[in-house]
Structures are given as C-alpha cells and as structure tokens.
Design an enzyme around this catalytic site. Structure first.
Site, PDB file in Angstrom:
ATOM      1  CG  HIS A  58      -1.792  -1.151   1.406  1.00  0.00           C
ATOM      2  ND1 HIS A  58      -2.867  -1.381   0.580  1.00  0.00           N
ATOM      3  CD2 HIS A  58      -1.800  -2.159   2.322  1.00  0.00           C
ATOM      4  CE1 HIS A  58      -3.505  -2.472   0.976  1.00  0.00           C
ATOM      5  NE2 HIS A  58      -2.877  -2.966   2.029  1.00  0.00           N
TER       6      HIS A  58
HETATM    7  C1  BDR Z   1      -2.861   1.362   5.213  1.00  0.00           C
HETATM    8  O1  BDR Z   1      -3.177   1.057   6.572  1.00  0.00           O
HETATM    9  C2  BDR Z   1      -2.023   0.662   7.262  1.00  0.00           C
HETATM   10  O2  BDR Z   1      -2.263  -0.512   7.948  1.00  0.00           O
HETATM   11  C3  BDR Z   1      -0.920   0.540   6.250  1.00  0.00           C
HETATM   12  O3  BDR Z   1       0.316   0.970   6.784  1.00  0.00           O
HETATM   13  C4  BDR Z   1      -1.365   1.413   5.118  1.00  0.00           C
HETATM   14  O4  BDR Z   1      -0.939   2.749   5.290  1.00  0.00           O
HETATM   15  C5  BDR Z   1      -3.511   0.324   4.313  1.00  0.00           C
HETATM   16  O5  BDR Z   1      -4.878   0.352   4.480  1.00  0.00           O
END
Ligand code: BDR
Ligand code: CA
Length: 324
Positions: free
Chosen positions: A239
């Site tokens: 992500h």
């Molecule tokens: C986002 O949420 C967090 O758990 C991760 O670091 C990322 O920024 C993904 O949904």
C-alpha cells in the site's frame, strides 16, 4: 528532484515505503514525520529510526507529530503489523538515529513556506499531522506543490470495515479537513490500486541487497499469511510503497479527477471515502483518484531500487557499496 516530506505511521508497509524512497535516490527527502496509527506515536517513531539506521541515513531528520487522532480514540492496526508494528523485524535493535526537535505539523508548515510551490507531502498514515498543520495554517495549500496520500477506496470494499480503509477510518475528521483544504494537487492512492501492488516470495528472492532482503522477508512473513487468509493469494499488498512509487513516477498509475468526501457521522460507514462518480453533488473535483496501476512496472521499480547495493551515508544517489 522533488522535495518531499514522508509522513508515516511505521508500520510494515510504511517501512518499505521509506526504504523505496530513500534507496531510490530519486526523491529529495527533507524530513520524515511520524504519526500515531498502526502503532503508537512512540513506536512509529522508534520503528522509523530503526529504518534510518538500516539505511545508514541518520542524516535525514525524523520529527514526531500527533499522538492521537483529532477527536477519536486511537484505533491501532497491530492485528496486521504485529505488536511492534514491523512484524518482529529489527525487534532487538536499539537505533542510533533519534528524532529531531520539532513538531511534525510545524515542520510541514515551515518547509512549505521555505520552498513555496516545491514541496510534495507523501502521507502513508492517518492524516492527523497534515490536518493539524491546516488548522494552524489554513493558507498552507498555497505553498504546497502536491499531497499524495495512501488511503480510502472508491470502487471496492474497505479493509477495516466493509467500506472503510484503515488510514481513513483511524482519523476521518482529519481526512475531511485535508480533502476540503483546497490543495492544487491532491492525489489519492487507495485500495483500488494498492490491492494490485502485490509483493510475492519471487520478488523478495530477487532483492540483491542481502540486508534489505532479510528485512523484507522477515517483516512481511506474518503480514503475507494474513493477506493470504483474507484474499487467498500468497502475497502482501504494498500500500504505502505505491504512494511513494507515484511520487517517483506518476506514470505508474492512471488517475481520474473526482469530487471525494468522507463519512464522519455514521453508525456503519465512518471513514468511507465517497467518490461522486456521476457528479450528483455538483461539486468540482477536489482530487486525482488513482484508478489503475501498472503493477508490473511498479514491482520492477520496487525490486530494482530496494534491491540495489547499499548507498554510502555521504552520497545519496551515488549508490556506493558500504565497506566493512
Ligand atoms: C494502510 O493502513 C495501514 O495498515 C498501512 O500501513 C497502510 O498505510 C492500508 O490500508
Ligand atoms: Ca501506513
């Protein structure tokens, strides 16, 4: 090179985003700011300092920011990132790097004003620091070149609730302030594209820097198991690194201009990013939404840049191997 602040809640994938940003040498990283999110502010800051040690870059300053969302209680994401936020990797390291004096929202304001029209903010945690900066300095958007944030989803399900992505769910009031602040260029890198940026064991095997390979392997081991349990694919979603990838090369994604708002007062839907795809609200677009990604090109970039030989502490961009 783009002048950049990375705003992070380190986090496994935040850590990988930082690694990509720093090792690539393709961004001029002026500061890394931390925020409470996946883990507490203190843990996110400690994790960030460990990553700066791992990268031999204690010269890039790390600043602490908000230790709680604007109005809500902290909702962490340890179920995904582990108790320490990095899946147990570097657990016993005591970093030499330490946070610098200064409060993240002030650093954002100061750097933006020092470099009007030049600063890119890459936010990969809840948007609390940026919202605090806007509350202090509502004219901030005039000084900022662009904001690229990882968060939300327009066309699919959430990853915390049926409709909400974590960073938006954790502090929707902050996201709302950012969405309506009037940034000239606000780029959403949401689950629509990040769910397609999947790191597999084959990619990890290609990382040519042994220290980084070991870190990526260890930090993503449990994360990958959880992703497989949920989605049936043995991989993990990059992500936050994709948000960094978009900062490096916006050609990796296809974007649409859209008016997007966020739900903040609903029993079921808080944190949902609502994209007005049929222009029913009659509002002008307020962001560029990433709709498609060339995931092969992104993974190639990730493997190449993260895997290349370590840089000398002195020469960002020179990529000299570290001896000894
Ligand atoms: C986002 O949420 C967090 O758990 C991760 O670091 C990322 O920024 C993904 O949904
Ligand atoms: Ca994050």
């Amino acid at each position: 090179m783009k002048k950049v602040i990375l705003d992070v809640d380190t986090g496994i994938d935040d850590a990988l985003g930082i690694v990509l940003a720093v090792k690539s040498g393709l961004l001029d990283i002026r500061a890394i700011t931390t925020v409470c999110g996946n883990v507490s502010l203190e843990q996110a800051t400690l994790n960030t300092c460990k990553i700066m040690d791992l990268l031999h870059r204690p010269d890039i300053p790390v600043y602490k920011g908000a230790n709680a969302p604007l109005v809500r209680n902290h909702y962490d994401e340890k179920r995904i990132h582990g108790e320490d936020g990095m899946g147990g990797a570097l657990k016993n390291e005591a970093p030499h790097a330490t946070p610098s004096d200064g409060f993240a929202p002030d650093i954002m304001i100061n750097l933006a004003k020092q470099h009007p029209g030049e600063l890119t903010l890459v936010c990969t945690g809840p948007l609390t620091n940026l919202a605090n900066a806007l509350l202090k300095c509502p004219e901030l958007p005039r000084f900022v070149k662009e904001v690229i944030f990882m968060g939300g989803v327009i066309h699919g399900p959430g990853n915390v609730t049926p409709v909400a992505e974590y960073n938006m769910y954790a502090d929707p009031e902050a996201a709302r302030i950012v969405f309506h602040a009037g940034f000239g260029r606000l780029v959403q890198v949401g689950l629509d594209v990040t769910r397609k940026a999947l790191l597999t064991a084959e990619h990890v095997a290609q990382l040519a820097d042994p220290q980084l390979q070991a870190f990526v392997k260890e930090s993503t081991a449990d994360y990958t198991k959880r992703y497989e349990a949920r989605y049936g694919v043995r991989a993990c979603a990059l992500h936050d690194p994709l948000a960094v990838g978009v900062a490096i090369d916006s050609g990796l994604v296809h974007m649409s201009s859209l008016y997007v708002d966020i739900e903040t007062s609903s029993r079921l839907c808080d944190g949902q990013t609502v994209g007005d795809v049929q222009s029913r609200l009659g509002q002008p677009p307020n962001m560029a939404v990433c709709e498609e990604v060339d995931s092969t090109a992104f993974l190639e970039l990730f493997v190449r840049e993260v895997g290349k030989p370590a840089m000398s502490p002195a020469g960002q961009g020179e990529h000299k191997p570290i001896l000894g």
